[in-house]
Motif scaffolding. Structure first.
Motif, PDB file in Angstrom:
ATOM      1  N   PHE A  38      -8.125  -3.160  -2.621  1.00  0.00           N
ATOM      2  CA  PHE A  38      -7.525  -2.358  -1.552  1.00  0.00           C
ATOM      3  C   PHE A  38      -8.410  -2.377  -0.310  1.00  0.00           C
ATOM      4  CE2 PHE A  38      -5.610  -0.259  -5.311  1.00  0.00           C
ATOM      5  CZ  PHE A  38      -4.268  -0.429  -4.975  1.00  0.00           C
ATOM      6  N   SER A  79       0.832  -1.216   0.000  1.00  0.00           N
ATOM      7  CA  SER A  79       0.000   0.000   0.000  1.00  0.00           C
ATOM      8  C   SER A  79       0.858   1.253   0.000  1.00  0.00           C
ATOM      9  CB  SER A  79      -0.924   0.009   1.220  1.00  0.00           C
ATOM     10  OG  SER A  79      -0.178  -0.021   2.422  1.00  0.00           O
ATOM     11  N   GLN A 131      -5.014  -0.427   3.848  1.00  0.00           N
ATOM     12  CA  GLN A 131      -4.135  -0.062   2.743  1.00  0.00           C
ATOM     13  C   GLN A 131      -4.406   1.361   2.265  1.00  0.00           C
ATOM     14  OE1 GLN A 131      -5.217  -3.768   0.521  1.00  0.00           O
ATOM     15  NE2 GLN A 131      -3.069  -3.700  -0.113  1.00  0.00           N
TER      16      GLN A 131
END
Length: 423
Positions: A210, A39, A214
């Motif tokens: 995601f 991330s 993240q």
């Protein structure tokens, strides 16, 4: 650990063998933050799929020429909010570093999430301190090596790194969690976005790969990237110009002739060549990250007849290179004129000048940072005269530095504004 302290050696690591040294060398605290490995744009250990995807999204929303043009109104609006607030404080002592940080934070937050982090007019000092403290904490703890990094055998009992990581995780979640949840619940239908109907948060939420953690990590990293080093450079530029009144007058005259009574704008300020040279010289003399962000060898490689083992840490001494008298005349003196008759730019193509790094892991927001510095300082100089508290001579302004992983002014920049023009 290998340190590149000359332009030629920096070129070997960051251009000739760029791919082999494109990893990041990060301390255990960073590795213990939940979901950070996939991330991150700046600190990602590898240039993998998530890094490429996030960098692409960031390019489309923040860093590209189109995005910068689209978001120009945000930068101008937030800077004018700061100018308006300072106008109300005429004759009072203001902490310029705080106001610059808050303005930059609102610019990047508006671009990323279409909302401010601070109410500059109310000057919530406690909130400034909390956010600036978090930014400094994340930078320090994710780039400073601890005992376990030198003695990996201790990692199984490394409760210190894990504890620090979880403390940062809670603070990051507190900063961004409610914003992410609010946007997710609204499905992006009732907010004013900053870029063609979608901002950064919209796009990453639309990608189901995601997680919330993240996204929070990515937002925090982009906030840090847009505020910390830019605040440092803006403060040092103001300090150097205030100390050198002839240079300050030259910059003001150039801005006044270009702006011709209108409010400063990016397009007009970009025509002020001496002002641009002052920004470049500040980035040379006061490199925000003196050793850049540590690189890591992703495989064993030979450089200049030295074998660099896999996983070695690579540091580029950008501070030392930028002050090397072999490449710079009067290397420790602030001389903006040196950039008037040269093609040396800040984009990492000249290895004697690397304020934002170079190669694959160069700071993706270098052009945005330059525009922010230009707009902030151009407005601060155009609208205000500045003096030091207590009638202290401007040449006596404190120049002491403080180094952790970035190099900043040790004491806060406290100045008294006096209006020159009505905004």
């Amino acid at each position: 650990m290998v340190v590149a302290s000359s332009p030629d050696t920096a070129k070997e690591f960051c251009k000739t063998h760029d791919r082999m040294f494109s990893g990041r060398h990060l301390p255990s605290v960073y590795h213990n933050l939940p979901r950070t490995m996939d991330s991150s744009i700046v600190l990602s250990p590898e240039c993998g799929r998530s890094w490429k995807l996030l960098r692409s999204i960031g390019q489309n929303c923040v860093f590209s020429s189109k995005a910068m043009e689209t978001n120009a109104w945000i930068r101008k609006a937030k800077v004018m909010e700061m100018v308006s607030h300072i106008s109300s404080k005429e004759g009072e002592v203001v902490n310029l570093e705080d106001l610059i940080f808050a303005t930059l934070a609102n610019i990047i937050s508006s671009v990323l999430t279409s909302r401010d982090l601070f109410d500059v007019k109310n000057e919530a000092k406690d909130k400034y301190r909390v956010m600036m403290g978090l930014v400094n904490e994340v930078i320090e703890k994710t780039t400073t090596l601890g005992l376990v990094d030198f003695l990996p055998v201790l990692r199984w009992v490394d409760f210190w790194s894990k504890g620090k990581a979880m403390d940062m995780y809670r603070k990051i979640k507190l900063t961004w969690g409610s914003i992410i949840q609010e946007r997710r619940s609204s499905k992006g239908s009732d907010h004013k976005s900053s870029s063609d109907g979608q901002d950064f948060l919209d796009i990453v939420l639309a990608d189901s790969s995601f997680s919330e953690d993240q996204i929070g990590n990515a937002l925090m990293e982009l906030l840090i990237g847009a505020t910390d080093s830019t605040t440092i450079t803006t403060v040092w530029l103001m300090v150097e110009l205030i100390r050198n009144q002839e240079m300050l007058s030259r910059v003001r005259d150039e801005i006044a002739q270009t702006v011709t009574g209108d409010k400063p704008s990016e397009s007009l300020l970009s025509q002020c060549h001496y002002f641009q040279a002052c920004i470049k010289e500040t980035l040379r003399l006061h490199v925000p990250a003196p050793l850049l962000v540590p690189h890591r060898a992703t495989e064993t490689c030979k450089v200049n007849n030295y074998v660099i083992p896999k996983d070695s840490m690579i540091l580029v001494n950008a501070w030392g290179i930028a002050r090397d008298p072999d490449y710079w005349n009067d290397a420790t003196v602030f001389k903006p004129d040196r950039f008037l008759d040269t093609k040396i730019g800040f984009r990492g193509t000249h290895f004697e000048y690397l304020p934002f790094g170079t190669g694959l892991r160069m700071c993706p927001g270098s052009t945005v940072a330059f525009k922010n510095i230009q707009m902030l300082v151009g407005s601060l100089l155009h609208y205000f005269d500045w003096s030091l508290p207590g009638g202290v001579a401007l040449t006596a302004i404190d120049m002491n530095e403080k180094y952790v992983t970035t190099l900043k002014k040790e004491k806060p920049l406290l100045l008294i504004p006096k209006l020159r023009y009505k905004n």
